[in-house]
Design a protein around this motif. Sequence first.
Motif, PDB file in Angstrom:
ATOM      1  N   THR A   2       0.821  -1.204   0.000  1.00 53.71           N
ATOM      2  CA  THR A   2       0.000   0.000   0.000  1.00 53.71           C
ATOM      3  C   THR A   2       0.860   1.261   0.000  1.00 53.71           C
ATOM      4  OG1 THR A   2      -0.093   0.153   2.404  1.00 53.71           O
ATOM      5  CG2 THR A   2      -1.780  -1.206   1.322  1.00 53.71           C
ATOM      6  N   VAL A   3       0.213   2.376  -0.251  1.00 54.83           N
ATOM      7  CA  VAL A   3       0.891   3.676  -0.189  1.00 54.83           C
ATOM      8  C   VAL A   3       1.512   3.858   1.191  1.00 54.83           C
ATOM      9  CG1 VAL A   3       0.486   6.177  -0.116  1.00 54.83           C
ATOM     10  CG2 VAL A   3      -0.527   4.808  -1.948  1.00 54.83           C
ATOM     11  N   ARG A   4       0.764   3.547   2.240  1.00 55.90           N
ATOM     12  CA  ARG A   4       1.263   3.701   3.604  1.00 55.90           C
ATOM     13  C   ARG A   4       2.530   2.882   3.830  1.00 55.90           C
ATOM     14  NH1 ARG A   4      -1.939   4.894   7.965  1.00 55.90           N
ATOM     15  NH2 ARG A   4      -3.773   4.183   6.790  1.00 55.90           N
ATOM     16  N   GLN A   9       8.490   2.615   4.321  1.00 53.73           N
ATOM     17  CA  GLN A   9       9.774   2.051   3.911  1.00 53.73           C
ATOM     18  C   GLN A   9      10.703   3.140   3.388  1.00 53.73           C
ATOM     19  OE1 GLN A   9      10.363  -0.520   0.183  1.00 53.73           O
ATOM     20  NE2 GLN A   9      10.137  -2.046   1.824  1.00 53.73           N
ATOM     21  N   GLY A  10      10.159   4.032   2.541  1.00 53.13           N
ATOM     22  CA  GLY A  10      10.974   5.107   1.997  1.00 53.13           C
ATOM     23  C   GLY A  10      11.475   6.046   3.074  1.00 53.13           C
ATOM     24  N   GLU A  27       7.433  11.632   0.759  1.00 54.73           N
ATOM     25  CA  GLU A  27       6.086  11.961   0.273  1.00 54.73           C
ATOM     26  C   GLU A  27       6.129  12.619  -1.105  1.00 54.73           C
ATOM     27  OE1 GLU A  27       4.064  12.683   4.695  1.00 54.73           O
ATOM     28  OE2 GLU A  27       4.414  14.369   3.331  1.00 54.73           O
ATOM     29  N   VAL A  28       7.044  13.573  -1.278  1.00 50.81           N
ATOM     30  CA  VAL A  28       7.147  14.272  -2.568  1.00 50.81           C
ATOM     31  C   VAL A  28       7.517  13.293  -3.678  1.00 50.81           C
ATOM     32  CG1 VAL A  28       8.487  15.968  -3.878  1.00 50.81           C
ATOM     33  CG2 VAL A  28       7.670  16.535  -1.581  1.00 50.81           C
ATOM     34  N   LEU A  29       8.446  12.389  -3.402  1.00 55.58           N
ATOM     35  CA  LEU A  29       8.881  11.440  -4.422  1.00 55.58           C
ATOM     36  C   LEU A  29       7.769  10.457  -4.791  1.00 55.58           C
ATOM     37  CD1 LEU A  29      12.534  10.720  -3.214  1.00 55.58           C
ATOM     38  CD2 LEU A  29      11.807  12.131  -5.148  1.00 55.58           C
ATOM     39  N   LEU A  30       7.047   9.956  -3.799  1.00 59.55           N
ATOM     40  CA  LEU A  30       5.971   9.018  -4.117  1.00 59.55           C
ATOM     41  C   LEU A  30       4.820   9.724  -4.841  1.00 59.55           C
ATOM     42  CD1 LEU A  30       4.955   6.175  -4.068  1.00 59.55           C
ATOM     43  CD2 LEU A  30       4.080   6.539  -1.744  1.00 59.55           C
ATOM     44  N   LEU A  34       3.441   8.593  -8.524  1.00 61.26           N
ATOM     45  CA  LEU A  34       2.026   8.263  -8.723  1.00 61.26           C
ATOM     46  C   LEU A  34       1.250   9.368  -9.451  1.00 61.26           C
ATOM     47  CD1 LEU A  34       1.218   6.619  -5.258  1.00 61.26           C
ATOM     48  CD2 LEU A  34       1.838   5.507  -7.417  1.00 61.26           C
ATOM     49  N   GLU A  35       1.970  10.456  -9.784  1.00 62.45           N
ATOM     50  CA  GLU A  35       1.375  11.571 -10.539  1.00 62.45           C
ATOM     51  C   GLU A  35       0.142  12.138  -9.850  1.00 62.45           C
ATOM     52  OE1 GLU A  35       0.743  10.126 -14.505  1.00 62.45           O
ATOM     53  OE2 GLU A  35       2.866  10.280 -15.021  1.00 62.45           O
ATOM     54  N   ARG A  36       0.343  12.486  -8.584  1.00 62.51           N
ATOM     55  CA  ARG A  36      -0.736  13.105  -7.818  1.00 62.51           C
ATOM     56  C   ARG A  36      -0.137  14.085  -6.821  1.00 62.51           C
ATOM     57  NH1 ARG A  36      -2.669   7.561  -4.971  1.00 62.51           N
ATOM     58  NH2 ARG A  36      -2.839   7.120  -7.200  1.00 62.51           N
ATOM     59  N   SER A  37      -0.973  14.924  -6.264  1.00 59.13           N
ATOM     60  CA  SER A  37      -0.488  15.879  -5.273  1.00 59.13           C
ATOM     61  C   SER A  37      -0.221  15.170  -3.948  1.00 59.13           C
ATOM     62  CB  SER A  37      -1.513  16.991  -5.054  1.00 59.13           C
ATOM     63  OG  SER A  37      -2.669  16.475  -4.415  1.00 59.13           O
ATOM     64  N   ARG A  38       0.555  15.820  -3.083  1.00 60.22           N
ATOM     65  CA  ARG A  38       0.794  15.248  -1.753  1.00 60.22           C
ATOM     66  C   ARG A  38      -0.508  15.152  -0.980  1.00 60.22           C
ATOM     67  NH1 ARG A  38       4.134  18.718   1.464  1.00 60.22           N
ATOM     68  NH2 ARG A  38       4.059  17.101   3.059  1.00 60.22           N
ATOM     69  N   THR A  39      -1.398  16.104  -1.168  1.00 62.32           N
ATOM     70  CA  THR A  39      -2.681  16.080  -0.462  1.00 62.32           C
ATOM     71  C   THR A  39      -3.471  14.816  -0.817  1.00 62.32           C
ATOM     72  OG1 THR A  39      -2.760  18.497  -0.470  1.00 62.32           O
ATOM     73  CG2 THR A  39      -4.835  17.322  -0.071  1.00 62.32           C
TER      74      THR A  39
END
Length: 282
Positions: A2-4, A9-10, A27-30, A34-39
């Motif tokens: 999952t994203v979490r 891990q990162g 967070e910025v890298l993921l 995934l081509e989405r905002s951090r929000t």
Amino acid sequence: MTVRELLRQGIQDLRDAQVQSPVLDAEVLLAHVLERSRTVLLATFDEQVSALMQREYREFVYRRVRREPVAYLVGDKEFYGRAFRVTPAVLIPRPETEILLERALEITGSDGMAVDVGTGSGCIAISFALERPGWKVYATDTSADALGIAGQNIAAFRAAGRVRLLHGSLLEPVDSQVGLVMANLPYVPTGEIRRLDADVRAWEPHCALDGGPDGMGSIRSLLEQLPAKLRPDGVCLLELDPRLFDALDRAVARHMSDWQVLRHRDLTGRERVAELRGFTPS
């Protein structure tokens, strides 16, 4: 995974490598992968991430562990509310440089001519031109690669009619007098570059950092050119290391003894921007 789980891990990998801001960077890298905002990213913690995206993310984390700057990894950096394309050909824009831009906007009217010296990504020139559409802005740089990135940013912000790129040293390519000169020139003393953070020392262009033995090399050269290229009622704004203001005062006294040097502080309270005037404003 999952994203979490992937984020956890990162973050741990970056923390183990003593990266300065492991949570934000992870967070910025993921979000980029995934081509989405951090929000949006933080609202989708339980979403499954494909194996391909996991591999891409881990590669980005590995590169960050090696201290490659996040801005170079994702390809852009925000400056004055706009995202500018950056590569290792240009210095990464810093928040303190916005102090220079804000002062430029405070002291300028609706029209005129300006120069951004050593433009790099073009963030100063383009931001000023977008905020002051009546002004014509020149942007100079000795690096053809940097001018290429600046050109991409000009195109992205549709500023081609307002910003003109010039290849050459400092003010030499400018063929007329202007009312405003803005410059964030190299000001790190040569001997101190090896002590900079690895993120800067190993990745950002040394030509945009190295100010010579005392950090004043490029600045002195600019001062020599300034009287011929700046209008009598014009203003020059310089960003520099807080430790260099006294050296700047001495250099100005040597080249333009009747000029004023005003000092402006950044958000941390440190002197950061010098304002040079050959006249006393009313």
